[in-house]
Design an enzyme around this catalytic site. Structure first.
Site, PDB file in Angstrom:
ATOM      1  N   ALA A 294      42.946  47.167  44.376  1.00 36.65           N
ATOM      2  CA  ALA A 294      43.699  46.293  43.482  1.00 36.65           C
ATOM      3  C   ALA A 294      43.333  44.841  43.755  1.00 36.65           C
ATOM      4  O   ALA A 294      43.133  44.447  44.902  1.00 36.65           O
ATOM      5  CB  ALA A 294      45.198  46.486  43.700  1.00 36.65           C
ATOM      6  N   ASP A 295      43.233  44.052  42.695  1.00 38.86           N
ATOM      7  CA  ASP A 295      43.096  42.614  42.889  1.00 38.86           C
ATOM      8  C   ASP A 295      44.280  42.140  43.722  1.00 38.86           C
ATOM      9  O   ASP A 295      45.358  42.738  43.721  1.00 38.86           O
ATOM     10  CB  ASP A 295      43.041  41.896  41.545  1.00 38.86           C
ATOM     11  CG  ASP A 295      42.389  40.530  41.656  1.00 38.86           C
ATOM     12  OD1 ASP A 295      42.171  40.051  42.780  1.00 38.86           O
ATOM     13  OD2 ASP A 295      42.096  39.930  40.604  1.00 38.86           O
ATOM     14  N   CYS A 296      44.086  41.045  44.417  1.00 35.52           N
ATOM     15  CA  CYS A 296      44.999  40.686  45.496  1.00 35.52           C
ATOM     16  C   CYS A 296      46.425  40.435  45.008  1.00 35.52           C
ATOM     17  O   CYS A 296      46.667  39.559  44.175  1.00 35.52           O
ATOM     18  CB  CYS A 296      44.457  39.484  46.247  1.00 35.52           C
ATOM     19  SG  CYS A 296      42.905  39.892  47.073  1.00 35.52           S
TER      20      CYS A 296
END
Length: 770
Positions: A294-296
């Site tokens: 997942a993107d941060c």
């Protein structure tokens, strides 16, 4: 941000001493290497440390030895150590967008390795249209990464490249992408990832692990208060199929080890919680051999900001069930145990997620002990970072990407011996940090435009504006005008920087910032000699006024050209290199962005609402410069040597299209495609007196069915020619793959009728029929 001294001998001695100390201190207690059998022979009894097993078997063995709590510790990007099994902690987050970066904390710089080669920002490298260059840069970046890993300064998992299509010219992260065309973005993705990942002699193993991001339909950060964290991208099946998904399909199906889901929602569902997009498409249809991250803080965002789930445990459960393996952040490590205990998620589903991640670490050699003892990269170290060859490749990449947009009366190249003084003016004229854009590291050194030009001729420098924002109070016209009026030639270096376009910051217009336009016009009016306008930016500005301004002789777009940008620019301006870059995006006028909201995801035009469409493939207006445009210092001519005029598709007897008059056929993967391959043979001739490379772009205009693109890129080649030399270029075209279009439901169809192939001014009509 510091520089690495060009005199590297004292530094190398320091590096060697530090390296000796580091190697011996590490060997003493060995806290950093998993499965270091030489230091801890007892680990040989553990199956996951047995290098003769398959990576999948080793990963499964490791997972079954972990407690549930330990397993959950491997769901976040900063993993916890498991001392009882000799597993150190690890930070998955390293970046290598255009060189090893310090962003994420998984990689860092120190006195041992104080910098790494900083290549041009991706948008400029893409303008080279050179797949071999994409691959070569990836190879250098991964070599420097492995060298840094061997001395404890880098990880092995790099969350690059960014392969979102540059849909809207205002996007602050457009600079990170390979441009607006899905084929160019796909070719860049595959080439760069291969350069990063390809391992010598063993295709199972990885040199480093790349990650294609941000999946999917992500290209808005912060526009007029609309944030990426809560934006719902409403995308048609057709646009999804032929614009947003192709780069990710190419990247995943060609072996990338990771895909990253994005913050935004697509049609109401967060991408990181969409099982159809993750487990269904990426891992199912495209057969991802790797992990999904997942993107941060995306999982945190979908719960806390998007309010997509009722509880944090629900958010943890829905994302892992959807196919997410790793969270950049702490949300999954903090909430997954409660999700399992509450019956919302099973331990087996956690096992599946961490197994996918462990397999990648096994392929990287993370569980094979001290990396300095492992072939073929164990001998890499500080000596292999910032080498002269690597730095020269950074300069070459900038040279290949810089685009000559205008060259009135052949003002360029300049004749250096004839120039007694050169005025260098503009807020980016002495740029250093600006040249490397974002997701940067510390470069080996900088050569600013002023430094590059001053190395050739005598210069007079006047910034005109202290910063690119160029407020009225900053504008200092008098000195700039005096310098231009006295100089034989004036070079104006203007444009943007990260204060105007960046992650989290989209532009609201395409106008020059502040008073830069005034600076350009006033200097050009009084200049004694030719005026060379250089635009440093990650995307287009409105420059139609400069295109027609007779006081401006030449226009160069230089992107953000990396650590050697100034040297490369001087090479172009003084004719040591013949420009061959082609613009990877459309140059619109300001009226375009006044007409099109950034939040409108539609690619295709809608005449009923005066919506003009997006990118060269669909835009119905008149751009200042079209995608693929660029000039050289010598004329190149194309001649069609051979291409078929007709292709006939044989269908089975009784096929409904024989009686119904179909305008397209769904042929992808069918036996009917076997006879639809053909070659387009072109002769390219350099008829001038200067050697150089020609960027040959093959486009197709398909029949007007299914709201097809006005034209679309089929292929591209780079060919180097001496003066008066000719060479043949062959494009291998597959009608099912290269001439197809997505229909309104997102299904791929081959249009029947006349396809018009374009290369420069050459056109050729090919008729497909049954």
């Amino acid at each position: 941000m510091g520089k690495v001294s060009k005199s590297r001998i004292p530094l190398l001695l320091l590096q060697l001493a530090f390296c000796f100390f580091w190697f011996n201190s590490v060997a003493a207690d060995n806290p950093n290497f998993a499965c270091d059998l030489a230091a801890s022979p007892g680990l040989s009894a553990l199956g996951f440390c047995n290098a003769s097993w398959t990576v999948e078997a080793r990963a499964r063995d490791l997972v079954q030895r972990l407690t549930l709590e330990e397993k959950i510790g491997f769901l976040g990007h900063r993993t916890t150590a498991v001392d009882r099994l000799g597993i150190p902690k690890y930070n998955w987050w390293s970046e290598a967008l255009h060189g090893v970066s310090y962003v994420g904390g998984g990689s860092s710089f120190s006195s041992l390795i104080p910098g790494a080669t900083s290549f041009p920002q991706v948008i400029l490298t893409a303008a080279s249209f050179n797949v071999s260059l994409f691959r070569a840069i990836g190879k250098v970046v991964s070599t420097e990464a492995r060298a840094m890993h061997n001395v404890g300064q880098a990880g092995l998992t790099f969350w690059s490249p960014n392969i979102n299509v540059f849909r809207d010219p205002r996007w602050g992260r457009g600079q990170e992408t390979p441009g607006e065309d899905p084929l160019l973005v796909s070719k860049y993705a595959v080439g760069y990832v291969q350069g990063l990942q390809d391992n010598v002699g063993d295709p199972v193993r990885l040199k480093v692990a790349a990650c294609c991001k941000h999946y999917t339909a992500y290209d808005l950060d912060n526009w007029k208060g609309v944030q990426r964290f809560t934006f719902n991208a409403v995308v048609t099946e057709q646009d999804m199929a032929d614009t947003f998904q192709p780069p990710f399909k190419s990247c995943v199906s060609n072996g990338v080890a990771c895909a990253m889901c994005s913050f935004n929602q697509v049609n109401g569902v967060p991408t990181c919680a969409d099982g159809g997009l993750l487990a269904g498409v990426i891992r199912g249809d495209w057969k991802l051999n790797g992990y999904i991250v997942a993107d941060c803080d995306s999982v945190d965002v979908l719960y806390n900001r998007q309010k997509y789930t009722a509880t944090p445990e629900d958010a943890a459960a829905i994302t892992i069930k959807a196919g997410l393996d790793l969270d950049c952040g702490s949300f999954l490590p903090s909430n997954t145990l409660a999700a399992v205990q509450g019956g919302k998620l099973t331990e087996a589903q956690v096992d599946n997620a961490i197994t996918n991640s462990f397999v990648v670490l096994m392929r990287l050699g993370f569980f094979d002990g001290d990396p300095r003892n492992l072939a073929p990269y164990g001998n890499l170290g500080p000596k292999d970072v910032c080498t002269p060859e690597n730095q020269e490749l950074a300069r070459e990449a900038a040279r290949q990407g810089i685009v000559l947009l205008k060259n009135f009366d052949d003002a360029l190249p300049l004749n250096a011996p004839a120039i007694r003084s050169l005025a260098v003016i503009g807020p980016n004229a002495n740029a250093t940090r600006t040249m490397i854009g974002n997701y940067e590291g510390i470069p080996c050194n900088y050569t600013s435009p002023l430094q590059g030009l001053s190395a050739v001729v005598t210069t007079v420098y006047e910034p005109g504006c202290a910063t690119v924002k160029c407020s009225p109070n900053e504008l200092k016209l008098d000195g700039a005008k005096v310098a231009a009026a006295a100089a034989d030639v004036t070079v104006l270096v203007v444009g943007g920087d990260l204060s105007l376009e960046a992650e989290g910051l989209d532009r609201e217009d395409l106008l020059y910032p502040g008073e830069q336009g005034t600076l350009i016009n006033e200097v050009a009016k009084v200049a004694k000699g030719p005026v060379i306008l250089v635009i440093m930016s990650g995307g287009p500005f409105q420059i139609k006024q400069d295109k027609v301004n007779e006081n401006i002789s030449s226009i160069l777009w230089a992107g953000y050209p990396g650590e050697a940008g100034g040297a490369a620019l001087a090479d172009i301006i003084f004719g040591r290199y013949n420009p061959s870059g082609r613009t990877p995006f459309t140059w619109y006028d300001q009226e375009y962005v006044e007409q099109v909201p950034m939040t409108d995801m539609r690619m295709r035009p809608d005449p009923a609402s005066n919506y003009p469409g997006r990118t060269y493939r669909f835009y119905t207006g008149n751009p200042t410069y079209m995608f693929g445009y660029g000039l050289s210092y010598t004329p190149f001519y194309h001649n069609l040597v051979q291409a078929p005029e007709k292709l006939s598709i044989t269908l089975e007897e009784g096929h409904p299209c024989y009686s119904e008059g179909c305008n397209s056929l769904e042929l992808s993967g069918s036996a009917h495609c076997s006879g639809l391959q053909f070659d387009v043979h072109l002769q390219v001739r350099n008829s001038g007196g200067m050697a150089g490379s020609q960027t040959v772009l093959l486009f197709n205009t398909p029949p007007a069915v299914h709201k097809a693109p006005r034209r679309q890129l089929v292929g591209f080649e780079k060919v180097y020619l001496e003066p008066n030399e000719s060479k043949n270029v062959v494009f291998q075209v597959d009608a099912c793959r290269d001439l197809n279009v997505a229909d309104e439901s997102g299904n791929w169809k081959v249009p029947l009728g006349s396809h018009v192939l374009h290369v420069g001014d050459v056109t050729h009509t090919l008729t497909l029929s049954i």
